[in-house]
Design an enzyme around this catalytic site. Structure first.
Site, PDB file in Angstrom:
ATOM      1  CD  GLU A  31      -1.018  -0.572   0.341  1.00  0.00           C
ATOM      2  OE1 GLU A  31      -1.846   0.215  -0.158  1.00  0.00           O
ATOM      3  OE2 GLU A  31      -1.312  -1.680   0.819  1.00  0.00           O
ATOM      4  CE  LYS A 165      -7.433  -3.548   2.999  1.00  0.00           C
ATOM      5  NZ  LYS A 165      -6.494  -4.142   2.022  1.00  0.00           N
TER       6      LYS A 165
END
Length: 307
Positions: A31, A165
């Site tokens: 990404e 996360k």
């Protein structure tokens, strides 16, 4: 149905990726939001180049994705990487933004969700990132659920990451993935990694012992027509793992400040990570860099067995 001729209008491959596709070499997608919005300069460009180097050293070809001037880029050259690392004119791009940014010839940094889209257009089956988006804490009132999850569930791709996360609700994220039929693998672990730390209290579906085992499961799933993605979670290296109590305390403070300031939507994650960086005096950035490199290494190893 994707029209391959029409795609030529929108998608551009750099020479390295084009050569890999023509010669059947393994390709690993990356990404670009981590470059444009996830890390400060110059750590962002240094990490991007380091991850690409690690992928090459482990027998695969890196394909960092981005939208530049309306073109969907599969593989970036050094100049384009520098542009993504330094320009302030780059939009954090998820699915809802993708077509608009391309049509208006703007610049977009690919998130997990939009990297999956770019990978599908290019036929790339594995993607390396830091952490997966997921169900945010208090989602029962905010309905804040990352598009990453639905995009992963809807496409034949394996994502290698250090779990979701730790600013998220890990338990609810795993429940959501189960509902969507996404298998969650742990690389040599029984527990879901928590990004900055090696494990959470939640178990993964299966403990994967080596890269070939991960690839075999993916190949079998897609050969059987069981459409959808696979999550391969890879714990941060032991030496780089952070103290669980300290990181959780930093996250709680960041969440409280975000609520007080009314920060929500796609601005939430960058804000929270920047506050965690501040509270941990830069230690979280060091951990982030270490885990992304670790994931790049594993992703390249797995890519060699995918077909």
């Amino acid at each position: 149905m994707i029209n391959n001729e029409m795609l030529k209008k929108y998608v551009e491959y750099n020479d390295e990726v084009k050569n890999a596709m023509e010669n059947g070499k393994p390709i690993v997608a990356l990404e670009s939001t981590i470059i444009s919005h996830g890390m400060p300069y110059p750590q962002n460009i240094e990490t991007a180049k380091a991850c690409e180097k690690i992928i090459r050293e482990n027998g695969a070809v890196p394909a960092t994705t981005a939208i530049i001037g309306g073109k969907i880029k599969i593989g970036l050259n050094d100049e384009e990487l520098e542009f993504m690392a330094t320009s302030k004119d780059i939009i954090k791009t998820s699915r809802r933004d993708f077509a608009y940014i391309v049509s208006r010839e703007l610049n977009g940094a690919t998130t997990v969700a939009s990297t999956i889209i770019a990978s599908r257009l290019a036929g790339v089956k594995i993607f390396v990132t830091g952490g997966l988006g997921g169900v945010h804490r208090h989602a029962e009132t905010t309905f804040d659920i990352s598009r990453d999850l639905d995009e992963l569930a809807s496409n034949d791709i394996m994502i290698v990451c250090a779990g979701c996360k730790s600013i998220l609700d890990i338990g609810l994220t795993l429940e959501y993935l189960e509902t969507k039929g996404v298998p969650v693998f742990g690389y040599q672990t029984d527990y879901m990694p928590a990004f900055f730390t090696r494990k959470s209290e939640f178990k993964v579906d299966y403990n994967i012992k080596n890269p070939k085992e991960a690839a075999d499961a993916a190949n079998t799933q897609w050969n059987l027509g069981l459409q959808g993605g696979i999550l391969l979670t890879n714990p941060i290296p032991e030496a780089d793992s952070m103290d669980e109590d300290k990181i959780n305390s930093a996250i709680e403070k960041a969440l409280l400040e975000a609520e007080e300031k009314g920060i929500h939507g796609k601005e939430t994650t960058p804000f929270l990570l920047s506050k965690v960086l501040e509270v941990t005096e830069g230690k979280s950035l060091e951990a982030n860099i270490a885990l992304v490199k670790n994931n790049a290494r594993l992703g390249a190893e797995v890519a060699k067995y995918l077909y």
